[in-house]
Enzyme design. Structure first.
Site, PDB file in Angstrom:
ATOM      1  CB  SER A 159      -1.398   0.079   1.226  1.00  0.00           C
ATOM      2  OG  SER A 159      -2.039  -1.080   1.521  1.00  0.00           O
TER       3      SER A 159
HETATM    4  N1  SAM Z   1      -0.294  -5.169   4.280  1.00  0.00           N
HETATM    5  C1  SAM Z   1       0.170  -5.288   2.879  1.00  0.00           C
HETATM    6  C2  SAM Z   1       1.868  -5.022   2.596  1.00  0.00           C
HETATM    7  O1  SAM Z   1       2.303  -4.068   3.461  1.00  0.00           O
HETATM    8  O2  SAM Z   1       2.681  -4.991   2.210  1.00  0.00           O
HETATM    9  C3  SAM Z   1      -0.107  -5.228   1.988  1.00  0.00           C
HETATM   10  C4  SAM Z   1      -1.546  -6.519   1.648  1.00  0.00           C
HETATM   11  S1  SAM Z   1      -1.772  -6.368  -0.344  1.00  0.00           S
HETATM   12  C5  SAM Z   1      -2.724  -4.498  -0.671  1.00  0.00           C
HETATM   13  C6  SAM Z   1      -3.360  -7.514   0.221  1.00  0.00           C
HETATM   14  C7  SAM Z   1      -2.984  -8.359   0.930  1.00  0.00           C
HETATM   15  O3  SAM Z   1      -4.632  -9.394   1.471  1.00  0.00           O
HETATM   16  C8  SAM Z   1      -2.514  -9.761  -0.203  1.00  0.00           C
HETATM   17  O4  SAM Z   1      -1.798  -9.848  -0.953  1.00  0.00           O
HETATM   18  C9  SAM Z   1      -3.766 -10.172  -0.755  1.00  0.00           C
HETATM   19  O5  SAM Z   1      -3.034 -11.901  -0.962  1.00  0.00           O
HETATM   20  C10 SAM Z   1      -3.879 -10.707   0.893  1.00  0.00           C
HETATM   21  N2  SAM Z   1      -6.010 -11.209   1.199  1.00  0.00           N
HETATM   22  C11 SAM Z   1      -6.681 -11.253   0.027  1.00  0.00           C
HETATM   23  N3  SAM Z   1      -7.707 -11.909   0.788  1.00  0.00           N
HETATM   24  C12 SAM Z   1      -6.853 -12.778   1.970  1.00  0.00           C
HETATM   25  C13 SAM Z   1      -7.578 -13.842   2.738  1.00  0.00           C
HETATM   26  N4  SAM Z   1      -9.025 -14.042   2.758  1.00  0.00           N
HETATM   27  N5  SAM Z   1      -7.042 -13.629   3.700  1.00  0.00           N
HETATM   28  C14 SAM Z   1      -5.448 -13.716   4.105  1.00  0.00           C
HETATM   29  N6  SAM Z   1      -5.053 -12.658   3.104  1.00  0.00           N
HETATM   30  C15 SAM Z   1      -5.663 -12.705   1.560  1.00  0.00           C
END
Ligand code: SAM
Length: 215
Positions: free
Chosen positions: A61
């Site tokens: 993000s």
């Molecule tokens: N917090 C992260 C960082 O600092 O890099 C950025 C997160 S990215 C915007 C969103 C993440 O949520 C992705 O890696 C995606 O694979 C994960 N995601 C989506 N659905 C999910 C779920 N049900 N459980 C766990 N992770 C999930």
């Protein structure tokens, strides 16, 4: 490149002018080496005012979004925090600077593995990562003082509300697939209140209590 100077510039030009004022949050943003959470060819962009691509079509993000979400969590230092969406591990590192323990769930195993390697190499010992559907939370470790969802949700997953402690705060981007609004949920004496903050765009939260597919 002088990454320390870039971090200082990021804080002075992107965070403070937009109203981030919690000194602990600003200090964490100054300290955590964001460039180590992206691939080497992208490192020169790590402190730019934008989200960046990581593997598996996911994103790290924008710095401002990480800062405002962290500030809204009102961390004092003793909290047990659950993050859904480990991604690169950067948000987990910021949380680990400001809370006691961080539990982070990522559905894509390769991302979780890389994040774990990076966080270990930097030296974080208070971050625990597991590969799972984060919409189910982490029941064995609950309750959590704070819960942060870093993917766009159609609604707050019920299991997460259930795993939030009394006086807890849950933060999530909630909306449709193309845009969301940051929602802050506060649980006081069993009653939930909701506040809405900035508009945002996150990749989808995919799982049993989220979107059904990535499309
Ligand atoms: N917090 C992260 C960082 O600092 O890099 C950025 C997160 S990215 C915007 C969103 C993440 O949520 C992705 O890696 C995606 O694979 C994960 N995601 C989506 N659905 C999910 C779920 N049900 N459980 C766990 N992770 C999930």
């Amino acid at each position: 490149m002088d990454f320390e100077a870039l971090r200082e510039f990021m804080v002075q030009t992107q965070l403070i002018p937009r109203g981030i004022h919690d000194k602990r949050v600003l200090d964490a943003m100054l300290k955590v080496p964001r460039h180590l959470f992206v691939d080497e060819p992208m490192q020169f962009k790590a402190y730019d005012d934008m989200a960046l691509s990581i593997d598996e079509n996911q994103t790290i993000s924008q710095p401002y979004m990480v800062a405002i979400m962290t500030e809204l969590l009102e961390l004092k230092g003793n909290e047990k925090v659950l993050e859904i969406g480990t991604g690169s591990g950067y948000q987990a590192a910021i949380l680990a600077e400001l809370a006691k323990e961080v539990f982070s769930v990522e559905r894509i195993a390769s991302l979780a593995g890389r994040a774990e390697e990076r966080l270990y190499a930097i030296g974080y010992k208070n971050i625990h990562i597991k590969v799972d559907d984060g919409t189910l939370g982490w029941p064995e470790e609950s309750p959590f003082d704070r819960i942060i969802i870093t993917a766009g949700a159609p609604k707050i997953p019920d299991p997460l509300t259930g795993q939030l402690s009394e006086n807890g705060i849950l933060l999530a981007p909630v909306g449709d697939r193309s845009s969301q609004q940051l929602m802050k949920m506060i649980k006081i004496k069993g009653t939930i209140t909701e506040e809405f903050h900035t508009l945002c765009v996150f990749v989808p939260l995919i799982g049993k209590h989220g979107w059904k597919t990535g499309e």
